[in-house]
Design an enzyme around this catalytic site. Structure first.
Site, PDB file in Angstrom:
ATOM      1  N   VAL A   1       2.629  -5.441   3.267  1.00  0.00           N
ATOM      2  CA  VAL A   1       1.983  -6.333   4.233  1.00  0.00           C
ATOM      3  C   VAL A   1       2.447  -7.768   3.976  1.00  0.00           C
ATOM      4  O   VAL A   1       2.449  -8.229   2.822  1.00  0.00           O
ATOM      5  CB  VAL A   1       0.448  -6.250   4.134  1.00  0.00           C
ATOM      6  CG1 VAL A   1      -0.201  -7.183   5.163  1.00  0.00           C
ATOM      7  CG2 VAL A   1      -0.018  -4.818   4.355  1.00  0.00           C
TER       8      VAL A   1
ATOM      9  N   LYS B   1       2.210  -5.426   8.830  1.00  0.00           N
ATOM     10  CA  LYS B   1       2.439  -4.276   7.953  1.00  0.00           C
ATOM     11  C   LYS B   1       3.782  -3.652   8.318  1.00  0.00           C
ATOM     12  O   LYS B   1       3.998  -3.191   9.435  1.00  0.00           O
ATOM     13  CB  LYS B   1       1.329  -3.237   8.104  1.00  0.00           C
ATOM     14  CG  LYS B   1       1.520  -2.028   7.170  1.00  0.00           C
ATOM     15  CD  LYS B   1       0.496  -0.924   7.436  1.00  0.00           C
ATOM     16  CE  LYS B   1      -0.883  -1.340   7.002  1.00  0.00           C
ATOM     17  NZ  LYS B   1      -1.835  -0.214   7.134  1.00  0.00           N
TER      18      LYS B   1
ATOM     19  N   ASP C   1     -10.812   6.870   4.474  1.00  0.00           N
ATOM     20  CA  ASP C   1     -10.294   6.110   3.327  1.00  0.00           C
ATOM     21  C   ASP C   1     -11.043   4.790   3.191  1.00  0.00           C
ATOM     22  O   ASP C   1     -10.437   3.743   2.930  1.00  0.00           O
ATOM     23  CB  ASP C   1      -8.790   5.864   3.482  1.00  0.00           C
ATOM     24  CG  ASP C   1      -8.146   5.442   2.154  1.00  0.00           C
ATOM     25  OD1 ASP C   1      -8.730   5.722   1.090  1.00  0.00           O
ATOM     26  OD2 ASP C   1      -7.073   4.819   2.187  1.00  0.00           O
TER      27      ASP C   1
ATOM     28  N   GLY D   1       0.822  -1.197   0.000  1.00  0.00           N
ATOM     29  CA  GLY D   1       0.000   0.000   0.000  1.00  0.00           C
ATOM     30  C   GLY D   1       0.854   1.243   0.000  1.00  0.00           C
ATOM     31  O   GLY D   1       2.067   1.200  -0.190  1.00  0.00           O
TER      32      GLY D   1
END
Length: 562
Positions: A351, A365, A462, A346
């Site tokens: 991840v 992450k 988000d 991301g």
């Protein structure tokens, strides 16, 4: 003459240098090899170099729906047609090699290329990016506050020139004296933008530049529609337009006034806090300058959770809210972050799947070491989510911070994310209506908890299908709270200069004005509902005869009573 000629020889070299940044979004679908879309893309990329070199800007679309490809190319305003054509040629070849998604963009020193399956011309959605290769040298000046004011003055002025002077063609450079040095600035917008949109984009980029780089010797912020850069040496071709902004008497008088006005309260403050300062000075241990901001934030993380920080900068257990894990344990669980355990990547990091010593599967992450935003996201996750417990929120199990390593450990979701199912024709058959309905209800319960039922009122900011994860029973859980904001008990609305999120899911008032509230999340939730029902992405629903987006098409059907 030598100073004028040398840059002309250097520009072709820069045109063939490595790209500053490449954007191949993970949440965008990939095209198939030898598909009509790929053939249209190759044709488009072949057209860009020669056509862009004529004026320095070009956009066009090729192919019929649903395999239409829209493309856009922009060269820096100070390069000639030959350099421009070479740069676009390199960028077109590189983006074809590096990306297989149907929406991608690449930035070079002297040009940029973008393509997409959707028509994006004249649309401005700001999402600034920091290239990995930034000028990270500290600035050594006696008055950094004054330097920031001078730099902002320069960038704001040349932004107005670029946006509102038609002869500048959305490109402007400028220089300004600061002490014995000179600051050089450059701004540019894509020419499909209106003047207001160009200026708005540049102001947003300057805000990001101020956050990351105003204390440095240079910096650059890239985005789809505009770019901003400054350096302490001249990095653009001097034969192009150069704007000079000398100090005015008013500016000098203002500086002296600021000095006089601030000295008195500072003196009083120094007297009142003298004993406290002595105490902290004795207690404070020596640390490198580069670690000050990070350690300050780590201590901020420690306060609400009762965590202690060792001399090595490692967070150790001290709270029942969150478990702090040893770095060696996390490395062993992920096989030292091997590619075979990679689940996805991301904006803030990668991840990985991991297996703890007790056999429990987790998702780890690993926040980017180069991103200042990564530390901010970690702060959000630790302070917010560690204190939130709900069946429809992904649970944060632990955290590990040692030096530059910033790790977050979550419960593992074996069925990945919602978009993995609804946008794939084969996997979508696994979702009957009952399953879809339960997923919708699960998202609703998670949002209701965040907005009304938790001890903190939280706006996610988000929410999208890729941030809705599914467990082994296909129960939906909201994830990724790095952009989330806490509201006060009586607060209903807020405003930000820095709009973050994902185009297509952002409410109009948030995308255009930075205004957000619980309604922003509800808008995003509505987009997810339409995507679940239709199996189409909002920004991928390009119908030339009906509408450009899924939202527009649904609204049309609603108005027609269909």
């Amino acid at each position: 003459m030598l100073f004028l000629i040398i840059p002309l020889f250097l520009l072709p070299i820069l045109a063939s240098a490595d790209p500053l940044s490449i954007f191949c979004p993970n949440d965008s679908r990939n095209y198939t090899h030898n598909s009509p879309f790929e053939n249209n893309l190759k044709q488009l990329l072949e057209l860009l170099p020669s056509n862009t070199s004529v004026t320095g800007f070009y956009n066009t679309s090729i192919g019929d729906n649903p395999d239409t490809v829209s493309g856009q190319a922009l060269c820096r305003g100070d390069v000639n047609s030959t350099v421009c054509q070479n740069c676009i040629q390199n960028a077109s070849q590189e983006i074809l090699t590096q990306c297989t998604s149907e929406d991608a963009m690449i930035w070079f020193e002297l040009c940029q290329v973008r393509y997409s399956y959707q028509m994006f011309f004249s649309l401005m959605v700001y999402a600034g990016k920091y290239p990995d290769d930034q000028n990270n040298l500290e600035l050594n000046v006696s008055d950094p506050v004054l330097f920031d004011d001078v730099l902002k003055y320069l960038l704001n002025n040349i932004s107005n020139e670029a946006a509102y002077d038609p002869s500048k063609r959305m490109f402007a450079t400028g220089e300004i004296k600061f002490s014995k040095d000179t600051i050089y600035g450059l701004v540019q917008c894509t020419r499909d933008m209106s003047g207001d949109n160009c200026n708005s984009c540049l102001l947003s980029a300057i805000g990001d530049l101020e956050t990351c780089c105003f204390s440095r010797q240079g910096g650059i912020v890239l985005s789809r529609n505009c770019n901003v850069r400054f350096e302490m040496n001249q990095f653009y071709n001097s034969s192009s337009l150069v704007l000079t902004y000398p100090y005015s008497k008013g500016a000098k008088w203002k500086t002296w006034m600021v000095v006089v006005v601030t000295c008195v309260p500072l003196l009083v403050l120094a007297i009142l806090s003298g004993s406290c300062a002595v105490y902290h000075r004795r207690k404070k241990r020596t640390q490198p300058d580069g670690e000050k901001s990070q350690n300050a934030l780590l201590h901020e993380l420690a306060r609400p959770t009762g965590v202690e920080i060792t001399e090595d900068g490692e967070l150790v257990p001290g709270s029942e809210d969150l478990h702090f894990m040893n770095l060696l344990t996390i490395r062993a669980a992920t096989d030292d972050f091997s590619d075979s355990n990679k689940l996805g990547k991301g904006g803030f990091g990668t991840v990985y799947k991991g297996v703890l010593p007790d056999g429990k599967e987790v998702a780890v992450k690993r926040l980017s070491r180069r991103s200042w935003q990564g530390l901010q996201e970690l702060k959000n996750e630790v302070i917010l989510i560690a204190k939130l417990q709900h069946r429809n929120l992904v649970k944060l199990l632990g955290c590990g911070i040692v030096g530059e390593e910033k790790l977050l450990v979550y419960e593992f979701m074996p069925n990945r994310s919602l978009d993995f199912f609804i946008f794939d024709s084969e996997r979508r058959t696994q979702l009957d209506w009952k399953t879809c309905y339960n997923i919708i209800v699960s998202i609703t319960r998670g949002l209701l908890y965040l907005h009304e039922d938790s001890r903190l009122k939280i706006i996610h900011r988000d929410l999208k299908s890729s941030n809705v994860l599914l467990d082994n029973e296909m129960v939906a859980k909201i994830s990724d709270f790095g952009m989330a904001r806490i509201f006060d008990e009586n607060q209903n609305i807020a405003n930000t200069r820095r709009v973050v999120g994902t185009y297509g899911y952002m409410a109009p008032e948030y995308a255009m004005e930075g205004v957000f509230s619980v309604k922003s999340d509800v808008f995003s939730f509505g987009v997810i509902l339409l995507e679940i029902i239709s199996g189409k992405k909002n920004n991928g629903f390009y119908l030339t005869r009906h509408a450009q987006t899924l939202l527009a098409y649904a609204w049309r059907l609603w108005k027609e009573g269909k």
